[in-house]
Design a protein around this motif. Structure first.
Motif, PDB file in Angstrom:
ATOM      1  N   SER A 144      13.569 -39.197 -36.349  1.00 36.26           N
ATOM      2  CA  SER A 144      13.841 -37.705 -35.603  1.00 36.26           C
ATOM      3  C   SER A 144      14.182 -38.401 -34.483  1.00 36.26           C
ATOM      4  N   ARG A 145      15.467 -37.791 -34.218  1.00 35.33           N
ATOM      5  CA  ARG A 145      16.652 -37.813 -33.269  1.00 35.33           C
ATOM      6  C   ARG A 145      15.687 -37.438 -32.146  1.00 35.33           C
ATOM      7  N   ALA A 146      14.449 -36.842 -31.922  1.00 36.55           N
ATOM      8  CA  ALA A 146      14.518 -36.015 -30.872  1.00 36.55           C
ATOM      9  C   ALA A 146      13.148 -37.070 -30.211  1.00 36.55           C
ATOM     10  N   THR A 147      12.455 -37.850 -31.766  1.00 35.23           N
ATOM     11  CA  THR A 147      11.400 -38.357 -30.979  1.00 35.23           C
ATOM     12  C   THR A 147      11.875 -39.946 -30.867  1.00 35.23           C
ATOM     13  N   GLY A 148      12.571 -40.318 -32.484  1.00 37.89           N
ATOM     14  CA  GLY A 148      13.438 -41.567 -32.179  1.00 37.89           C
ATOM     15  C   GLY A 148      12.084 -42.069 -32.857  1.00 37.89           C
ATOM     16  N   MET A 149      11.242 -41.317 -33.775  1.00 40.08           N
ATOM     17  CA  MET A 149      10.325 -42.433 -34.791  1.00 40.08           C
ATOM     18  C   MET A 149      10.574 -41.659 -36.083  1.00 40.08           C
ATOM     19  N   PRO A 150      10.155 -42.485 -37.262  1.00 37.42           N
ATOM     20  CA  PRO A 150      10.067 -42.935 -38.265  1.00 37.42           C
ATOM     21  C   PRO A 150       9.628 -40.671 -38.764  1.00 37.42           C
ATOM     22  N   VAL A 151       9.918 -40.168 -39.600  1.00 38.42           N
ATOM     23  CA  VAL A 151       9.036 -39.341 -39.994  1.00 38.42           C
ATOM     24  C   VAL A 151       8.584 -38.215 -41.248  1.00 38.42           C
ATOM     25  N   SER A 152       9.725 -39.999 -41.796  1.00 35.91           N
ATOM     26  CA  SER A 152       9.429 -39.837 -43.300  1.00 35.91           C
ATOM     27  C   SER A 152       9.302 -41.223 -44.195  1.00 35.91           C
ATOM     28  N   VAL A 154      23.458 -46.101 -43.762  1.00 40.38           N
ATOM     29  CA  VAL A 154      22.880 -44.879 -42.327  1.00 40.38           C
ATOM     30  C   VAL A 154      24.056 -43.763 -42.664  1.00 40.38           C
ATOM     31  N   ALA A 155      23.014 -42.644 -42.928  1.00 37.95           N
ATOM     32  CA  ALA A 155      23.202 -40.956 -42.621  1.00 37.95           C
ATOM     33  C   ALA A 155      23.361 -40.564 -42.001  1.00 37.95           C
ATOM     34  N   ASP A 156      23.257 -39.924 -41.113  1.00 38.58           N
ATOM     35  CA  ASP A 156      23.584 -39.345 -39.863  1.00 38.58           C
ATOM     36  C   ASP A 156      23.056 -37.018 -40.771  1.00 38.58           C
ATOM     37  N   ASN A 157      21.821 -36.687 -40.367  1.00 38.23           N
ATOM     38  CA  ASN A 157      22.092 -35.692 -41.322  1.00 38.23           C
ATOM     39  C   ASN A 157      21.341 -34.512 -39.900  1.00 38.23           C
ATOM     40  N   GLY A 158      22.473 -34.527 -38.658  1.00 35.91           N
ATOM     41  CA  GLY A 158      21.896 -33.543 -37.386  1.00 35.91           C
ATOM     42  C   GLY A 158      20.251 -34.396 -36.913  1.00 35.91           C
ATOM     43  N   ASP A 159      20.121 -33.182 -36.945  1.00 32.54           N
ATOM     44  CA  ASP A 159      18.430 -33.810 -36.053  1.00 32.54           C
ATOM     45  C   ASP A 159      17.978 -35.461 -36.737  1.00 32.54           C
ATOM     46  N   GLU A 160      18.115 -35.558 -37.583  1.00 33.12           N
ATOM     47  CA  GLU A 160      17.679 -36.940 -38.006  1.00 33.12           C
ATOM     48  C   GLU A 160      18.606 -37.643 -38.804  1.00 33.12           C
ATOM     49  N   LEU A 161      18.235 -39.100 -38.817  1.00 29.77           N
ATOM     50  CA  LEU A 161      19.239 -39.998 -39.430  1.00 29.77           C
ATOM     51  C   LEU A 161      18.174 -40.658 -40.477  1.00 29.77           C
ATOM     52  N   SER A 162      19.201 -40.854 -41.492  1.00 29.55           N
ATOM     53  CA  SER A 162      18.147 -41.254 -42.044  1.00 29.55           C
ATOM     54  C   SER A 162      18.933 -42.942 -43.159  1.00 29.55           C
ATOM     55  N   VAL A 163      18.296 -44.274 -42.762  1.00 34.24           N
ATOM     56  CA  VAL A 163      18.597 -45.400 -43.714  1.00 34.24           C
ATOM     57  C   VAL A 163      17.585 -45.771 -45.148  1.00 34.24           C
ATOM     58  N   ARG A 164      19.373 -45.828 -45.769  1.00 31.42           N
ATOM     59  CA  ARG A 164      18.885 -46.333 -47.099  1.00 31.42           C
ATOM     60  C   ARG A 164      18.388 -47.895 -47.265  1.00 31.42           C
ATOM     61  N   ALA A 165      17.571 -48.487 -47.941  1.00 30.77           N
ATOM     62  CA  ALA A 165      18.114 -49.588 -48.229  1.00 30.77           C
ATOM     63  C   ALA A 165      16.889 -50.254 -49.861  1.00 30.77           C
ATOM     64  N   GLY A 166      17.849 -50.867 -51.063  1.00 31.55           N
ATOM     65  CA  GLY A 166      16.680 -51.169 -51.907  1.00 31.55           C
ATOM     66  C   GLY A 166      16.728 -50.149 -52.175  1.00 31.55           C
ATOM     67  N   ASP A 167      15.763 -49.629 -52.811  1.00 33.40           N
ATOM     68  CA  ASP A 167      14.881 -48.260 -53.256  1.00 33.40           C
ATOM     69  C   ASP A 167      14.331 -48.128 -51.650  1.00 33.40           C
ATOM     70  N   MET A 168      14.704 -48.582 -50.314  1.00 34.83           N
ATOM     71  CA  MET A 168      13.392 -47.503 -49.929  1.00 34.83           C
ATOM     72  C   MET A 168      14.677 -46.387 -48.963  1.00 34.83           C
TER      73      MET A 168
END
Length: 947
Positions: A722-730, A703-717
């Motif tokens: 978005s921290r604002a909406t709590g929904m994936p943006v990509s 898990v990487a905290d990028n401020g306004d966004e939060l990134s989760v890496r697992a395998g090749d995914m």
């Protein structure tokens, strides 16, 4: 079939020759009068007088309808505010010299709506009924081997014309054949009535014939002595379909000078081939009037050995219960209006047969005789209808008695010998009055061999003359309750409305609820074809441009946009649904449980044919798993009509079925000629699923905290939230972004079916740009080597329209993300179109394929035409019942598994909506069945898996 049709055509010509019939279709002179005042002026000018020149006339083809020819704008239903025009026709013609000294009848197949007739300047009569065939005796008015002038004034409005305007276009004109028929002047066959009466075992039958012969010889001799007259012989010959004589009977009839006599003759026929819609065998009956100097007249017609009963509250044909898989049908076509031809009828009937239709309701009037005769030969049950629908106040007006009786008698008398006509109906959607009951009693007196119904009337207290209950547009539950207790057969003469292009919901439920009971005899959907009319004048785009956009000359009223085929008979999604629902052969269930180690799947197949054994049906099965075809064969199964057979499918090539995989059998049923009856899929559900190989140990997600966004890496995914909406943006795979922002959704671009039941204001109120997300509550945790996120966020349009989404994401070390969500909706409307999650595909990403019920659109109450399969996703738009879909970019593929529906609009092809619930399809504007609505206030749960 082709040879049969050719032989029938040849026989029809033979009949015409025997009866000395002359058709005067062709070029007629026509004058259009825009209103009654101008029409009265033309009539007063003596337009019918052969000595007066015909001024203001132009040449037109007859049969025809003058609105279709461009003389006026067509009017749908009554002439309320529109001017009612009239038309005047002139036809010069000659009849052969052989007509001299004979009795001559002038026949009109149909004139809409009123015909006033003159011949050679002399008034013949007036006929006020727009759909029934009629005739006049013009002996002494017509000249043989000389020029004759036939003149006709056609009115569109007269007292009672509203009964000719029910649910269709008002199209003035002489729209069916006009013929003259010659016969002996002194003694002739006036009518032949045929009844077939089987024994109790329905093996042998009595062919009962009644022949009315009229004698017009003088009843006195010179010196005022009574004339003894001359006896004659009636010869009855029954021939099979190939023209071979089956039996001949002669009856000598004593003289009956100057009066008529009806002679009854019964011919006992051993084991005749029976007529039904599945096996429409026709015999030929020839009745000859034999005078001392030879045969003076012959009547030839095709007949079928067919008997209809309703004993015990069950509709039976030849002793067997039948189910009517029907449509309502208008006798019209855009290019000709009501002047339809054999080619039009054949196309309709062939398309109907291909859709498993076996019954036509002639709504709401008598169809062309040629159409009825084709129903005899092709095999189609017909409900003959007396055009008294919509009489309104005239239904209680004694002044309309003559008009109602005219329609009743002409309808029954013309088609009484056609075996395809299995019941009579009177009117349409009318309250019971004395007029309708009198008409029904007259029908029963004219023909006691067929049952009678009053469309829309289903009360148990109906008079005893009404043999059948005929409700309209009830729910499945209501049909079920009625048919379960009814002591009369139930035929729902209208039960599902095919309005528009995105409705027609609940057909299967209503059909099966009714026909699951012995009393439930079937029904007819409304309607066969869109009611389109084309003229040489460009249409009013404001009025007609919203339905058919690519033909500026084609008009379809919003009240007549209700066919399962379009006006030019192109099939639609509704046609496919009806074909699937009406299929007389289908699997008894949608899934079969498979025991561990089983080597064969046994699939029960229903044979819902009424007369055809299942052994005549080819059963082609294909064993599949997730779209891959593993094995196939063509077999046959045995089962009597109305019973079950078994199809055995070997499972040797199936192998293990893993979790997430779907095993199924695709079955295609075809008749003995290879024509498809239907296709279905049956899912195979193993008792236990095979576990895949253990996955190699994967690194824990990061898990990487990028401020306004939060990134989760697992395998090749990689998943970015978005921290604002709590929904994936990509969503990215292998470094390539394949999916964009996700969000909850309750919306898609509304089709015409959605608009009908919710209104345009709602469409504007819930579109995505109106729902604004608030601040999300986003939490992150680790659990058993997975990253678990939870987001709670509200989307608000205004104080009265909002939703709240509670979404949980679980991402494991392989990169698989399992999503569970709960969406609570609160909108100021009755229903929602869908509830679920939507995601945008990134540029360059394609919906490659999807697995589920396809390829057509499906909804919970409209899915019978779809089968399980793996389908191309590149041009997949609409609403699809899916198991999973795959999107790809640059050779990389991501699978999205979401039980429910995939919704995709062509206007925004990059947006994929994964709906856990979708609104069912309405039936026209009605959505009354339990469970079909999607309430706007509720909580809806769903899942989505990305890997």
């Amino acid at each position: 079939m082709r040879n049969l049709l050719l032989s029938l055509m040849a026989m029809s010509f033979a009949v015409s020759a025997a009866q000395e019939s002359v058709c005067i279709n062709g070029d007629w002179q026509f004058r259009y009068a825009p209103g009654p005042r101008q029409a009265d002026s033309i009539a007063a000018s003596g337009f019918y007088d052969p000595e007066r020149p015909a001024r203001g006339f132009t040449t037109v083809k007859v049969p025809s309808c003058w609105a279709v020819q461009g003389f006026e704008e067509p009017v749908y239903r009554e002439f309320k505010d529109a001017p009612h025009s009239e038309g005047f026709y002139l036809r010069h013609f000659r009849v052969p010299r052989s007509f001299a000294g004979k009795r001559v009848l002038l026949h009109f197949g149909g004139v809409w709506a009123s015909a006033e007739v003159w011949l050679n300047g002399r008034w013949v009569g007036r006929h006020d009924s727009g759909f029934t065939s009629f005739s006049y005796d013009v002996t002494g008015l017509v000249s043989a081997d000389a020029d004759n002038l036939l003149a006709v004034r056609v009115r569109q409005v007269y007292p009672g014309y509203v009964c000719d305007t029910y649910d269709d276009w008002s199209l003035g004109g002489i729209y069916r054949d006009v013929t003259l028929e010659a016969m002996p002047a002194k003694r002739w066959i006036d009518a032949v009535r045929v009844v077939t009466d089987f024994d109790k075992d329905y093996r042998d039958a009595d062919l009962k014939m009644k022949v009315m012969v009229i004698d017009r010889h003088k009843n006195t001799l010179p010196g005022n002595y009574r004339s003894p007259g001359q006896p004659y012989v009636l010869r009855f010959t029954l021939l099979d379909a190939g023209g071979e004589t089956v039996q001949t009977v002669e009856r000598r009839v004593a003289a009956h000078t100057s009066t008529g006599r009806e002679t009854a003759v019964t011919m006992r026929v051993a084991e005749p081939r029976q007529w039904n819609a599945e096996h429409p065998y026709l015999y030929i009956l020839r009745v000859e009037l034999v005078e001392p100097d030879g045969v003076s007249q012959a009547s030839v017609q095709r007949i079928g050995f067919r008997e209809v009963t309703t004993d015990g509250g069950v509709l039976r044909v030849n002793g067997r219960p039948v189910k009517l898989r029907g449509v309502n049908h208008h006798d019209e076509h855009p290019d000709v209006g009501r002047a339809t031809t054999r080619e039009h009828w054949l196309r309709d009937l062939r398309l109907m047969k291909a859709a498993n239709i076996n019954y036509v309701r002639t709504a709401h009037y008598q169809h062309a005789k040629g159409f009825i005769e084709l129903c005899d030969s092709i095999g189609m049950y017909v409900g003959g209808e007396v055009s008294l629908g919509g009489a309104g106040g005239m239904a209680v007006d004694p002044g309309f008695t003559a008009g109602s009786m005219l329609r009743t008698v002409e309808t029954v008398e013309r088609d009484v010998n056609n075996p395809s006509v299995i019941y009579w109906s009177v009117g349409n959607e009318d309250a019971l009055t004395g007029m309708y009951l009198r008409a029904a009693r007259v029908v029963k007196a004219l023909d006691g061999t067929r049952p009678i119904l009053l469309p829309w009337n289903a009360d148990g207290s109906l008079p005893e003359e009404i043999d059948i209950r005929a409700p309209h547009y009830w729910t499945a539950g209501e049909y079920d309750s009625l048919a379960a207790t009814s002591d009369r057969p139930v035929i729902t003469t209208e039960y599902t409305h095919a309005f528009g292009t995105d409705r027609f919901g609940g057909l299967a439920d209503r059909w099966r609820a009714l026909t699951s009971h012995p009393a439930g005899a079937g029904g007819a959907v409304w309607m066969w074809a869109d009611q389109g009319i084309k003229t040489p004048t460009r249409r009013d785009e404001k009025r007609y441009g919203g339905i058919v956009k690519d033909d500026p000359y084609l008009r379809i009223s919003s009240n007549g946009w209700d066919g399962i085929v379009d006006s030019y008979r192109n099939t639609t999604r509704d046609y496919l649904e009806l074909k699937a629902v009406y299929a007389p052969v289908r699997p008894a269930c949608g899934s079969v449980d498979i025991a561990d180690g089983a080597d064969t799947a046994l699939i029960a197949v229903r044979n819902d044919y009424d007369f055809t054994p299942l052994g005549s049906v080819r059963v082609a099965w294909t064993l599949c798993k997730d779209g891959q075809r593993l094995d196939s064969a063509t077999v046959r199964a045995d089962a009597a009509p109305h019973s079950l057979g078994l199809v055995k499918v070997p499972l040797g090539r199936l192998g293990a079925v893993g979790r997430g995989e779907t095993a199924y059998v695709l079955i295609v049923f075809a008749d003995s000629l290879g024509r498809e009856i239907g296709r279905n899929s049956v899912e195979l559900k193993p008792a236990s699923y095979a576990e895949g190989k253990p996955a190699a140990a994967a690194a824990a997600p990061s898990v990487a905290d990028n401020g306004d966004e939060l990134s989760v890496r697992a395998g090749d995914m990689e998943y970015v939230f978005s921290r604002a909406t709590g929904m994936p943006v990509s969503v990215s795979k292998g470094g390539t972004k394949v999916m964009g922002a996700m969000r909850p959704t309750v919306w898609h671009k509304f089709n015409e079916g959605d608009m009908t039941i919710r209104g345009r204001k709602f469409a504007k109120g819930v579109s995505p740009d109106k729902l604004v997300p608030g601040k999300a509550e986003l939490t992150v945790a680790r659990d058993s080597g997975c990253i678990v996120l939870r987001s709670v966020v509200a989307y608000v349009a205004n104080d009265s329209n909002r939703l709240e989404a509670d979404v949980r994401y679980r991402i494991d070390g392989s990169g698989r993300m399992a999503v569970e969500y709960s969406i609570a909706t609160d909108f100021q409307t009755n229903m929602l179109p869908l509830v679920g999650l939507q995601a945008a595909m990134s540029p360059g990403t394609t919906l490659e394929r999807w697995f589920g019920l396809g390829p057509c659109d499906t909804h919970p109450n409209k899915r019978e035409a779809a089968v399980m399969g793996l389908w191309d996703g590149r041009n997949a738009y609409g609403t699809k019942q899916m198991r999973w879909a795959e999107v790809g970019s640059g050779g990389l593929t991501v699978r999205l598994t979401a039980p429910g529906h995939l919704v995709r609009d062509a206007s925004s092809p990059d947006v994929l909506r994964f709906a856990t619930r979708v609104l069912c399809r309405p039936e026209k504007g009605r959505l009354k069945e339990p469970g079909t609505r999607l309430p706007s206030k509720g909580t809806y749960n769903g899942t989505l898996c990305i890997e």
